[in-house]
Enzyme design. Structure first.
Site, PDB file in Angstrom:
ATOM      1  N   LYS A 190     -78.883  -8.277 -11.978  1.00 54.66           N
ATOM      2  CA  LYS A 190     -79.800  -7.463 -11.178  1.00 54.66           C
ATOM      3  C   LYS A 190     -81.196  -8.076 -11.127  1.00 54.66           C
ATOM      4  O   LYS A 190     -81.821  -8.144 -10.059  1.00 54.66           O
ATOM      5  CB  LYS A 190     -79.833  -6.039 -11.738  1.00 54.66           C
ATOM      6  CG  LYS A 190     -80.564  -5.046 -10.863  1.00 54.66           C
ATOM      7  CD  LYS A 190     -82.028  -5.026 -11.192  1.00 54.66           C
ATOM      8  CE  LYS A 190     -82.749  -4.055 -10.282  1.00 54.66           C
ATOM      9  NZ  LYS A 190     -84.198  -4.070 -10.580  1.00 54.66           N
ATOM     10  N   ASP A 236     -79.222  -1.290  -9.015  1.00 58.18           N
ATOM     11  CA  ASP A 236     -79.851  -0.657 -10.170  1.00 58.18           C
ATOM     12  C   ASP A 236     -79.257   0.737 -10.352  1.00 58.18           C
ATOM     13  O   ASP A 236     -78.306   1.111  -9.676  1.00 58.18           O
ATOM     14  CB  ASP A 236     -81.364  -0.565  -9.957  1.00 58.18           C
ATOM     15  CG  ASP A 236     -81.702   0.546  -8.994  1.00 58.18           C
ATOM     16  OD1 ASP A 236     -81.092   0.574  -7.913  1.00 58.18           O
ATOM     17  OD2 ASP A 236     -82.526   1.404  -9.317  1.00 58.18           O
TER      18      ASP A 236
END
Length: 276
Positions: A209, A228
């Site tokens: 991420k 996320d």
DNA sequence: TCCCAGGCAAGGC
DNA sequence: GCCTTGCATGGG
């Protein structure tokens, strides 16, 4: 229309440019909204003030060249929106945050910022970065530059814990030392996106991420899709119940194609902001 | 108060 | 390879 002089950039309000959306969509942390509604933004070694007048926005700065690139004014966002608007789940998000622009941030600053962002909230991230720049940045009269890799490499984990970085302190030391001792962030740009991501993920505190965010916000890569906790919560249902992080990322990346990164920002801002 | 945040690394299987 | 767990801190 966008007009550039040597002291300001003037943007008429028919352009895709909305300071609130740009700064508060979560891509950047060194900004301040003043009581006047103006935004003060620091980036790398530069700073600017964004004023909102009746017919236009004015970016006041002594480095208009830097901020022309920073705000990505060379890109036609209406064209991007046109190509995304008929794809699933996107219309309401663009209606809410259509003034977003994906900033072209400094690589090291972006990298450090998103290492700090892991399992953290935006208010705290901003505070940690603010204390970091005040401690190790250069005072330019009213604001601080972002610290260099060398200055960050010279600090220890205790220092970063003192700033409130918690268990990320070790990642900050290790990554700063890697960059200061030869890890060339600029050379990553020459790699294709998959290789660039793997390269970034070799740094401490950088996973899938964070790497996606760094590629999107400081390498101009749009064929990424950061997933996320907000995206996960929202899109588990909307992604054919594909809910594991990596599977969801692959699914949404393919769904939105070459402009996935833009799509992700519109979706993130609208959903996290509670607009949808 | 207590949950949670723009996740990652390490360890177990 | 994939899944689980521990993690520092403070905002809301």
């Amino acid at each position: 229309m966008i007009t550039v002089t040597n002291s300001e950039i003037i943007i008429t309000k028919d352009e895709r440019f909305e300071p609130r959306a740009i700064f508060e969509c979560g891509q950047v942390f060194r900004y301040e909204r003043l009581d006047s509604g103006e935004y003060h933004i620091c980036a790398g070694r530069e700073a600017a003030l964004i004023k909102d007048t009746r017919d236009e926005y004015r970016i006041i700065t002594d480095n208009t060249t830097y901020f022309y690139n920073y705000f990505d004014f060379g890109t036609d966002y209406s064209k991007i929106i046109d190509s995304l608007i008929d794809k699933p789940m996107i219309k309401q998000s663009v209606a809410f945050g259509g003034g977003i622009r994906i900033l072209r941030q400094e690589r090291f600053e972006c990298l450090i910022s998103f290492i700090i962002s892991a399992n953290n909230n935006i208010a705290r991230i901003r505070g940690i970065i603010e204390r970091l720049t005040a401690a190790l940045g250069e005072n330019r009269g009213g604001y601080y530059t972002f610290p260099t890799p060398e200055s960050m490499a010279n600090a220890d984990t205790e220092f970063y814990k003192m700033l409130g970085a918690g268990y990320r302190a070790r990642y900050l030391v290790e990554t700063a030392r890697q960059v200061a001792s030869g890890f060339d962030l600029d050379s990553v740009q020459s790699l294709d996106t998959k290789a660039a991501k793997n390269r970034l993920m070799s740094l401490s505190g950088v996973g899938s991420k964070v790497a996606d965010c760094v590629l999107l916000f400081s390498y101009g890569r749009k064929d990424v899709f950061p997933v996320d906790t907000w995206i996960k919560k929202t899109y588990c249902k909307l992604s054919n119940n594909i809910c594991s992080t990596e599977a969801m990322r692959e699914y949404l990346l393919k769904l939105y194609g070459e402009y996935a990164g833009y799509a992700q920002q519109y979706l993130f801002y609208a959903h996290r902001g509670g607009a949808i």
